[in-house]
Motif scaffolding. Structure first.
Motif, PDB file in Angstrom:
ATOM      1  N   LYS A 144      -1.406  17.736   4.142  1.00 12.36           N
ATOM      2  CA  LYS A 144      -1.778  18.374   5.406  1.00 12.36           C
ATOM      3  C   LYS A 144      -1.410  17.489   6.597  1.00 12.36           C
ATOM      4  N   LEU A 145      -1.641  16.179   6.475  1.00 10.26           N
ATOM      5  CA  LEU A 145      -1.276  15.272   7.561  1.00 10.26           C
ATOM      6  C   LEU A 145       0.235  15.243   7.758  1.00 10.26           C
ATOM      7  N   PHE A 146       0.961  15.224   6.656  1.00 10.25           N
ATOM      8  CA  PHE A 146       2.431  15.205   6.740  1.00 10.25           C
ATOM      9  C   PHE A 146       2.947  16.465   7.441  1.00 10.25           C
ATOM     10  N   LEU A 147       2.368  17.612   7.116  1.00 14.21           N
ATOM     11  CA  LEU A 147       2.799  18.872   7.720  1.00 14.21           C
ATOM     12  C   LEU A 147       2.435  18.957   9.204  1.00 14.21           C
ATOM     13  N   ARG A 148       1.467  18.159   9.614  1.00 13.51           N
ATOM     14  CA  ARG A 148       1.100  18.120  11.032  1.00 13.51           C
ATOM     15  C   ARG A 148       1.926  17.087  11.794  1.00 13.51           C
ATOM     16  N   GLY A 149       2.878  16.471  11.121  1.00 10.94           N
ATOM     17  CA  GLY A 149       3.803  15.570  11.800  1.00 10.94           C
ATOM     18  C   GLY A 149       3.338  14.139  11.928  1.00 10.94           C
ATOM     19  N   ILE A 150       2.289  13.762  11.184  1.00 13.38           N
ATOM     20  CA  ILE A 150       1.825  12.379  11.242  1.00 13.38           C
ATOM     21  C   ILE A 150       2.828  11.474  10.527  1.00 13.38           C
ATOM     22  N   ARG A 151       3.133  10.363  11.135  1.00  7.01           N
ATOM     23  CA  ARG A 151       4.147   9.447  10.607  1.00  7.01           C
ATOM     24  C   ARG A 151       3.777   8.952   9.214  1.00  7.01           C
ATOM     25  N   TYR A 152       4.715   9.042   8.292  1.00  4.65           N
ATOM     26  CA  TYR A 152       4.553   8.509   6.939  1.00  4.65           C
ATOM     27  C   TYR A 152       5.041   7.060   6.925  1.00  4.65           C
ATOM     28  N   ARG A 153       4.215   6.163   6.433  1.00  2.00           N
ATOM     29  CA  ARG A 153       4.527   4.736   6.419  1.00  2.00           C
ATOM     30  C   ARG A 153       4.815   4.290   4.983  1.00  2.00           C
ATOM     31  N   THR A 154       5.971   3.710   4.775  1.00  2.00           N
ATOM     32  CA  THR A 154       6.322   3.202   3.457  1.00  2.00           C
ATOM     33  C   THR A 154       5.383   2.068   3.064  1.00  2.00           C
ATOM     34  N   LYS A 155       4.985   2.023   1.814  1.00  2.00           N
ATOM     35  CA  LYS A 155       4.043   1.009   1.365  1.00  2.00           C
ATOM     36  C   LYS A 155       4.662  -0.376   1.476  1.00  2.00           C
ATOM     37  N   PRO A 156       4.002  -1.293   2.187  1.00  5.02           N
ATOM     38  CA  PRO A 156       4.501  -2.674   2.243  1.00  5.02           C
ATOM     39  C   PRO A 156       4.143  -3.414   0.965  1.00  5.02           C
ATOM     40  N   SER A 157       4.807  -4.519   0.726  1.00 11.84           N
ATOM     41  CA  SER A 157       4.440  -5.365  -0.406  1.00 11.84           C
ATOM     42  C   SER A 157       3.026  -5.882  -0.198  1.00 11.84           C
ATOM     43  N   GLN A 158       2.238  -5.890  -1.246  1.00 16.41           N
ATOM     44  CA  GLN A 158       0.870  -6.347  -1.113  1.00 16.41           C
ATOM     45  C   GLN A 158       0.835  -7.825  -0.761  1.00 16.41           C
ATOM     46  N   LEU A 159      -0.094  -8.193   0.107  1.00 15.17           N
ATOM     47  CA  LEU A 159      -0.255  -9.587   0.495  1.00 15.17           C
ATOM     48  C   LEU A 159      -0.746 -10.415  -0.691  1.00 15.17           C
ATOM     49  N   GLU A 160      -0.384 -11.687  -0.710  1.00 16.27           N
ATOM     50  CA  GLU A 160      -0.850 -12.565  -1.780  1.00 16.27           C
ATOM     51  C   GLU A 160      -2.363 -12.745  -1.731  1.00 16.27           C
ATOM     52  N   ARG A 161      -2.916 -12.659  -0.548  1.00 18.67           N
ATOM     53  CA  ARG A 161      -4.363 -12.807  -0.389  1.00 18.67           C
ATOM     54  C   ARG A 161      -5.052 -11.541  -0.884  1.00 18.67           C
ATOM     55  N   ARG A 162      -5.803 -11.637  -1.967  1.00 21.38           N
ATOM     56  CA  ARG A 162      -6.409 -10.460  -2.596  1.00 21.38           C
ATOM     57  C   ARG A 162      -7.913 -10.378  -2.356  1.00 21.38           C
ATOM     58  N   ARG A 163      -8.463 -11.310  -1.591  1.00 28.15           N
ATOM     59  CA  ARG A 163      -9.892 -11.316  -1.304  1.00 28.15           C
ATOM     60  C   ARG A 163     -10.106 -11.812   0.111  1.00 28.15           C
ATOM     61  N   SER A 164     -10.981 -11.164   0.852  1.00 31.07           N
ATOM     62  CA  SER A 164     -11.283 -11.582   2.218  1.00 31.07           C
ATOM     63  C   SER A 164     -12.742 -11.280   2.497  1.00 31.07           C
ATOM     64  N   GLU A 165     -13.232 -11.751   3.643  1.00 30.35           N
ATOM     65  CA  GLU A 165     -14.643 -11.579   3.961  1.00 30.35           C
ATOM     66  C   GLU A 165     -14.840 -10.717   5.194  1.00 30.35           C
ATOM     67  N   ALA A 166     -15.943 -10.010   5.192  1.00 27.75           N
ATOM     68  CA  ALA A 166     -16.411  -9.279   6.365  1.00 27.75           C
ATOM     69  C   ALA A 166     -17.814  -9.810   6.664  1.00 27.75           C
ATOM     70  N   THR A 167     -18.003 -10.261   7.869  1.00 27.50           N
ATOM     71  CA  THR A 167     -19.286 -10.901   8.202  1.00 27.50           C
ATOM     72  C   THR A 167     -19.840 -10.304   9.491  1.00 27.50           C
ATOM     73  N   THR A 168     -20.900 -10.912  10.008  1.00 29.22           N
ATOM     74  CA  THR A 168     -21.597 -10.396  11.173  1.00 29.22           C
ATOM     75  C   THR A 168     -20.614  -9.953  12.229  1.00 29.22           C
ATOM     76  N   GLU A 169     -20.760  -8.714  12.682  1.00 26.48           N
ATOM     77  CA  GLU A 169     -19.754  -8.100  13.530  1.00 26.48           C
ATOM     78  C   GLU A 169     -19.539  -8.846  14.826  1.00 26.48           C
ATOM     79  N   ARG A 170     -18.278  -8.991  15.194  1.00 27.67           N
ATOM     80  CA  ARG A 170     -17.926  -9.623  16.461  1.00 27.67           C
ATOM     81  C   ARG A 170     -18.260  -8.676  17.613  1.00 27.67           C
ATOM     82  N   SER A 171     -18.564  -9.248  18.756  1.00 27.97           N
ATOM     83  CA  SER A 171     -18.972  -8.444  19.909  1.00 27.97           C
ATOM     84  C   SER A 171     -17.831  -7.620  20.481  1.00 27.97           C
ATOM     85  N   ASP A 172     -16.567  -7.967  20.165  1.00 27.25           N
ATOM     86  CA  ASP A 172     -15.444  -7.264  20.771  1.00 27.25           C
ATOM     87  C   ASP A 172     -14.917  -6.156  19.855  1.00 27.25           C
TER      88      ASP A 172
END
Length: 261
Positions: free
Chosen positions: A232-260
């Motif tokens: 449905k998104l494709f038919l509405r003209g939304i840009r299709y993005r080719t899958k990039p190579s996965q980053l070597e970093r496979r784990r990251s953190e999300a912590t107390t939200e930044r004010s910005d």
């Protein structure tokens, strides 16, 4: 009232809302299982790892993805941040009869005072995965209103860029589970909102048999719904993005939200 750390089934409502280039909402329902990891590995739950059936849970689909014990994996994630003392539970969609696909699983870590961390294990339709460890920097209890922010580092949808930031929110009170994930583009504007919320009921052998019969093809259905929405998104003209190579970093953190954010 079912406790997630005793084993539960979660009748989940899934919601996605996109804004910016197109405004669109997407809703469906799925049945998830909340599985205390120690009990799961010890074989004390009706659903056991690597057992055949209409509903299955494979160690190869989670954590280290090498068939090793899930307890070892989650301890390896929690110990470096001083949370090895926590009890853990895995909230996930089990494999069905013919197919297994789980967009996101949540590893919950709590102690006697409350929820301390959530490890969000995100999987895309290309078979790749990334771990987002969500916690406060000082490991204080995660309250339902707390927002934890982290950089988006994993390709999920071909209709969204990989950059930006996520804001996570969780509610793991007795009798229910809720996870909300908002995505902000690199311009700082809210572009996508998602949620998974539902009531929890006891995971008994009878309830599991009934769930397996009714939802044997659930992962196949979810995969089909995702591809249908992509069409449905494709038919509405939304840009299709080719899958990039996965980053070597496979784990990251999300912590107390930044004010910005």
């Amino acid at each position: 009232m079912a406790d997630l750390w005793d084993g539960a089934l979660i009748d989940a409502a899934i919601w996605h809302a996109r804004a910016g280039d197109v405004t669109r909402q997407f809703r469906y329902r799925s049945l998830y299982a909340a599985l205390p990891v120690d009990s799961l590995e010890a074989g004390r739950l009706p659903l056991r790892p690597d057992r055949p059936g209409l509903w299955r849970l494979r160690r190869l689909d989670h954590g280290a993805r090498d068939g090793s014990p899930l307890t070892d994996f989650i301890q390896s994630q929690l110990a470096p941040v001083d949370l090895a003392h926590c009890r853990t539970a895995l909230v996930t969609m089990p494999r069905g009869l013919l197919h297994g696909f789980n967009p996101v699983s949540f590893w919950l870590a709590r102690d006697d005072l409350g929820l301390r961390a959530v490890l969000a294990e995100v999987t895309n339709t290309f078979g790749e995965s990334h771990l987002y460890l969500c916690r406060h920097a000082n490991n204080r209890v995660i309250e339902p209103g707390d927002r934890l922010s982290g950089e988006k580092l994993f390709h999920v949808s071909p209709f969204l860029p990989r950059e930006g930031r996520y804001a996570f929110r969780f509610d793991a009170a007795p009798g229910r589970f809720g996870a909300w994930v908002d995505w902000f583009g690199k311009d700082g504007k809210l572009r996508l909102q998602t949620s998974m919320t539902g009531k929890a009921r006891a995971l008994t052998a009878k309830a599991l048999r009934r769930a397996a019969l009714r939802h044997a093809f659930q992962p196949l259905r979810v995969t089909g719904l995702i591809h249908w929405q992509a069409a449905k998104l494709f038919l509405r003209g939304i840009r299709y993005r080719t899958k990039p190579s996965q980053l070597e970093r496979r784990r990251s953190e999300a912590t107390t939200e930044r004010s910005d954010v």
